[in-house]
Design an enzyme around this catalytic site. Structure first.
Site, mmCIF file in Angstrom:
data_model
loop_
_atom_site.group_PDB
_atom_site.id
_atom_site.type_symbol
_atom_site.label_atom_id
_atom_site.label_comp_id
_atom_site.label_asym_id
_atom_site.label_seq_id
_atom_site.Cartn_x
_atom_site.Cartn_y
_atom_site.Cartn_z
ATOM 1 N N LYS A 132 10.317 4.563 -1.363
ATOM 2 C CA LYS A 132 10.882 3.313 -0.819
ATOM 3 C C LYS A 132 12.397 3.417 -0.684
ATOM 4 C CE LYS A 132 7.291 0.638 -0.584
ATOM 5 N NZ LYS A 132 6.581 -0.407 -0.155
ATOM 6 N N LYS A 215 -0.599 7.383 5.197
ATOM 7 C CA LYS A 215 -1.339 6.319 4.513
ATOM 8 C C LYS A 215 -1.341 5.031 5.324
ATOM 9 C CE LYS A 215 -0.347 3.044 1.152
ATOM 10 N NZ LYS A 215 0.634 2.402 0.345
ATOM 11 N N LYS A 218 0.989 -1.788 5.092
ATOM 12 C CA LYS A 218 1.671 -2.851 5.832
ATOM 13 C C LYS A 218 3.015 -2.363 6.363
ATOM 14 C CE LYS A 218 -0.528 -6.135 2.782
ATOM 15 N NZ LYS A 218 -0.431 -6.653 1.419
HETATM 16 P P1 AMP Z 1 -0.228 -3.756 -1.748
HETATM 17 O O1 AMP Z 1 -0.547 -4.316 -0.419
HETATM 18 O O2 AMP Z 1 0.767 -2.644 -1.701
HETATM 19 O O3 AMP Z 1 0.087 -4.817 -2.757
HETATM 20 O O4 AMP Z 1 -1.543 -3.022 -2.256
HETATM 21 C C1 AMP Z 1 -2.650 -3.727 -2.732
HETATM 22 C C2 AMP Z 1 -3.755 -2.781 -3.139
HETATM 23 O O5 AMP Z 1 -4.264 -2.091 -1.997
HETATM 24 C C3 AMP Z 1 -3.305 -1.714 -4.143
HETATM 25 O O6 AMP Z 1 -4.330 -1.544 -5.116
HETATM 26 C C4 AMP Z 1 -3.161 -0.484 -3.299
HETATM 27 O O7 AMP Z 1 -3.370 0.710 -4.034
HETATM 28 C C5 AMP Z 1 -4.265 -0.683 -2.266
HETATM 29 N N1 AMP Z 1 -3.950 0.039 -1.023
HETATM 30 C C6 AMP Z 1 -2.963 -0.251 -0.143
HETATM 31 N N2 AMP Z 1 -2.969 0.644 0.872
HETATM 32 C C7 AMP Z 1 -3.978 1.530 0.620
HETATM 33 C C8 AMP Z 1 -4.492 2.677 1.306
HETATM 34 N N3 AMP Z 1 -4.001 3.086 2.456
HETATM 35 N N4 AMP Z 1 -5.528 3.336 0.736
HETATM 36 C C9 AMP Z 1 -6.076 2.916 -0.436
HETATM 37 N N5 AMP Z 1 -5.645 1.838 -1.126
HETATM 38 C C10 AMP Z 1 -4.605 1.144 -0.607
#
Ligand code: AMP
Length: 361
Positions: A132, A215, A218
């Site tokens: 980041k 990956k 968002k």
């Molecule tokens: P966040 O939107 O960053 O708060 O992520 C929420 C959850 O979604 C977390 O448990 C992340 O590890 C999972 N996550 C987000 N992007 C991915 C991805 N591309 N593959 C697998 N898990 C994801």
């Protein structure tokens, strides 16, 4: 003469029921939920919330959202959106506690306690921070301290309700590892207190993005991200034009084992038991021997997902949205109370252990 038979044993007392496990995971309110969130996290939330032997606490990481967001109106809108996403993914709000991180001030108290057990050097080594910080530097911006201490707040989220299971995607594994280390450190210093969390009872997954990045996320932009709330037609439009040429996608260069991102999605689906007919064999064979073009492969991936969960998610979303904001607010209010009732005593106990006085009566 033979010996008298031994006296009959008293009837065995029934074994006490095993204590339910506690599952905890939060999602930031930073926009619409995508395929990575579902396959990496909320799908497991739904499965865990259906189990009798697990108590679930699923939250909206509103405080974590502030590390990358500065639009109050968008945040307010997205908080309810995350809860709609939980329910649309199949989480049962009657069984799982769904709450807002901000409503539990004790989490911040615990976060402070844990920050005093952490070195800056340890935080500097976190992949998430490095990634980041570098991304922001490319844009000529400096990273904030909230982003730096993000893993400590996450550790407080996990240790606060004394969670055993933490369902997260692969990108968050290092943070759960860090929470485990902090639990051990606290227990070493102040005596056994915190449960040492595990991840989940399965391997974590990483869903690749639809563009050249490694990956789905968002922050990777709209083109790379398949949103769960979109129609089948909108999803097909996006997946149809996703680059798949290994030379352009360069996933393997980035250390990713898959030939292309769609192959990566097939692989995750297969791994999670969502793909029929041998899943990966079908893909690898068809791809390497040029038995079918990329469009066939993409359509197949989307159709497997449509039949497996996308349609159902859309239907559940429509049903929950029809109940209006009032219903969502009620779910969150009730969840906040239940989560705080669980977390507050754990945190106060930890503070007392560390030598603080929490009750001046
Ligand atoms: P966040 O939107 O960053 O708060 O992520 C929420 C959850 O979604 C977390 O448990 C992340 O590890 C999972 N996550 C987000 N992007 C991915 C991805 N591309 N593959 C697998 N898990 C994801």
């Amino acid at each position: 003469m033979s010996a008298p038979p031994p006296p009959a044993l008293p009837p065995e007392a029934p074994a006490p029921a095993p204590k339910p496990k506690v599952a905890l995971s939060l999602i930031r309110a930073t926009g619409r939920t995508h395929l990575g969130n579902y396959l990496g996290a909320t799908r497991s939330f739904a499965q865990l919330s259906a189990r009798e032997d697990v108590r679930c606490y699923f939250g909206v990481a509103t405080l974590h959202s502030l590390t990358t967001l500065s639009d109050p109106r968008a945040l307010k809108r997205d908080i309810r959106g995350v809860v709609v996403d939980f329910i649309a993914a199949g989480v049962d709000p009657e069984r799982a506690v769904i709450f807002d991180q901000t409503a539990i001030p004790e989490t911040l108290q615990l976060s402070w306690l844990l920050s005093c057990l952490t070195t800056a050097g340890r935080l500097e080594r976190m992949h998430h921070w490095k990634e980041k910080k570098d991304k922001l530097a490319e844009l000529g911006q400096a990273a904030n301290v909230g982003l730096f201490t993000y893993p400590i707040l996450m550790a407080a989220d996990i240790l606060g309700p004394a969670a055993d299971l933490v369902p997260v995607g692969e990108d968050q594994l290092q943070h759960v590892e860090f929470a485990r280390d902090l639990a051990l450190r606290f227990n070493h210093l102040y005596g056994d207190y915190f449960r040492v969390p595990t991840f989940l009872e399965r391997e974590a997954v990483r869903v690749p993005g639809l563009s050249a990045s490694g990956k789905m996320g968002k922050s990777e932009g709209d083109k790379a991200t398949l949103y769960l709330g979109d129609s089948y037609e909108a999803q097909w439009k996006k997946i149809k034009v996703a680059p798949t040429d290994p030379a352009r996608v360069r996933l393997q260069d980035a250390g990713h084992p898959d030939r292309c991102n769609i192959g990566g999605i097939h692989k995750v689906l297969t791994h999670l038991g969502l793909h029929e007919e041998g899943g990966m064999e079908w893909v690898t064979d068809g791809c390497t021997q040029a038995k079918w073009g990329c469009a066939v492969c993409k359509k197949r991936a989307l159709d497997v997902m449509e039949e497996g969960f996308l349609r159902e998610i859309r239907e559940r979303r429509a049903a929950v949205e029809a109940r209006g904001d009032g219903y969502i607010d009620e779910v969150i209010r009730e969840g906040n109370e239940r989560a705080r009732a669980r977390i507050q005593p754990v945190v106060l106990g930890a503070m007392e252990r560390a030598g603080l006085i929490t009750r001046w009566v």
